[in-house]
Design an enzyme around this catalytic site. Structure first.
Site, mmCIF file in Angstrom:
data_model
loop_
_atom_site.group_PDB
_atom_site.id
_atom_site.type_symbol
_atom_site.label_atom_id
_atom_site.label_comp_id
_atom_site.label_asym_id
_atom_site.label_seq_id
_atom_site.Cartn_x
_atom_site.Cartn_y
_atom_site.Cartn_z
ATOM 1 N N GLY A 1 2.830 -0.537 -2.341
ATOM 2 C CA GLY A 1 3.073 -1.952 -2.644
ATOM 3 C C GLY A 1 4.463 -2.466 -2.315
ATOM 4 N N ASP B 1 4.642 -3.994 -14.385
ATOM 5 C CA ASP B 1 3.568 -4.456 -15.263
ATOM 6 C C ASP B 1 3.817 -3.857 -16.655
ATOM 7 O OD1 ASP B 1 1.093 -5.658 -15.907
ATOM 8 O OD2 ASP B 1 -0.035 -3.896 -15.321
HETATM 9 P P1 IMP Z 1 3.070 -0.328 -14.378
HETATM 10 O O1 IMP Z 1 3.270 1.141 -14.498
HETATM 11 O O2 IMP Z 1 2.037 -0.833 -15.344
HETATM 12 O O3 IMP Z 1 4.343 -1.124 -14.459
HETATM 13 O O4 IMP Z 1 2.382 -0.541 -12.984
HETATM 14 C C1 IMP Z 1 3.029 -0.933 -11.877
HETATM 15 C C2 IMP Z 1 2.127 -0.809 -10.686
HETATM 16 O O5 IMP Z 1 0.799 -1.305 -10.962
HETATM 17 C C3 IMP Z 1 2.658 -1.661 -9.573
HETATM 18 O O6 IMP Z 1 3.551 -0.940 -8.762
HETATM 19 C C4 IMP Z 1 1.404 -2.071 -8.842
HETATM 20 O O7 IMP Z 1 1.074 -1.099 -7.884
HETATM 21 C C5 IMP Z 1 0.339 -2.114 -9.909
HETATM 22 N N1 IMP Z 1 0.148 -3.492 -10.410
HETATM 23 C C6 IMP Z 1 0.440 -3.976 -11.629
HETATM 24 N N2 IMP Z 1 0.123 -5.265 -11.749
HETATM 25 C C7 IMP Z 1 -0.380 -5.635 -10.551
HETATM 26 C C8 IMP Z 1 -0.890 -6.888 -10.024
HETATM 27 O O8 IMP Z 1 -0.935 -7.946 -10.672
HETATM 28 N N3 IMP Z 1 -1.329 -6.843 -8.744
HETATM 29 C C9 IMP Z 1 -1.310 -5.727 -7.970
HETATM 30 N N4 IMP Z 1 -0.836 -4.552 -8.419
HETATM 31 C C10 IMP Z 1 -0.382 -4.506 -9.692
HETATM 32 MG MG MG Z 2 3.199 -0.100 -6.932
#
Ligand code: IMP
Ligand code: MG
Length: 198
Positions: A63, A122
């Site tokens: 991403g 996120d």
């Molecule tokens: P976290 O560990 O929950 O912070 O997840 C982060 C990862 O989840 C990011 O690097 C994205 O790959 C994925 N992610 C979280 N939210 C979104 C979104 O709204 N769209 C696409 N990918 C997301």
């Molecule tokens: Mg990611």
């Protein structure tokens, strides 16, 4: 087929691709120009803060890759690049926080200034994991640069040193962000229609 005809055909294909993906987008949140302006601003700030520091920029695949390539073109100081790939288990639209390293960094970050490049924070669990993992290598510093932040979704205390935009809790795609590996190549960021993923 003549060269101009091939070009026309290619343009038509591009249009079709854009139309196909656009119908899945409920709303464009950040258009191309808005993103580029912010990326320029972040690049300038990093150039000032890391003067003479030769930072290692670690991009989280996949991403973060579009953001990284645009960002470094706006950074005027020497830097080194590296990549890391992780997988998190469970729901495809939510992070479980259970992270597995699929591709580790190649650079020895001991004593180095590290900047992690992420597409979106996120729950923050992925970055928390990476941060702790990196700290074991005794770097000089570790900072986080994320294009997007979903503050309402945080499940851990996380500080984002270089932040592009705050967004709500909707699932967003484009500019590197995917849903089931699709939409990464959109030049803007949009909210994905709920019916696509529910
Ligand atoms: P976290 O560990 O929950 O912070 O997840 C982060 C990862 O989840 C990011 O690097 C994205 O790959 C994925 N992610 C979280 N939210 C979104 C979104 O709204 N769209 C696409 N990918 C997301
Ligand atoms: Mg990611």
């Amino acid at each position: 087929m003549k060269k101009w005809q091939l070009k026309k055909l290619e343009q038509l294909r591009e249009l079709k691709k854009d139309k196909e993906m656009k119908t899945d987008i409920a709303e464009v949140l950040l258009d191309e120009q808005t993103i580029q302006n912010k990326v320029m601003e972040l690049g300038k700030k990093i150039s000032e803060d890391y003067k003479d520091k030769n930072p290692v920029m670690v991009c989280i695949l996949k991403g973060g890759v579009i953001f990284l390539t645009d960002l470094i073109k706006n950074i005027s100081i020497p830097l080194e690049l590296d990549f890391m790939s992780l997988s998190s288990y469970g729901d495809t639209t939510k992070s479980s926080g259970v992270v597995k390293i699929k591709k580790d960094i190649d650079v020895d970050i001991t004593g180095r200034h590290v900047i992690i490049i992420e597409d979106i924070v996120d729950s923050g669990l992925t970055l928390k994991y990476i941060n702790e993992y990196f700290k074991r290598h005794k770097p000089a510093s570790v900072k986080i640069c994320a294009l997007l932040d979903k503050p309402e979704a945080h499940k851990t205390d996380i500080y984002i040193d270089y932040k592009g935009f705050k967004v709500g809790n909707e699932f967003v795609v484009g500019y590197g962000l995917d849903y089931a590996q699709k939409y990464r190549n959109l030049p803007y960021i949009g909210i994905l229609k709920k019916e696509i993923y529910s």
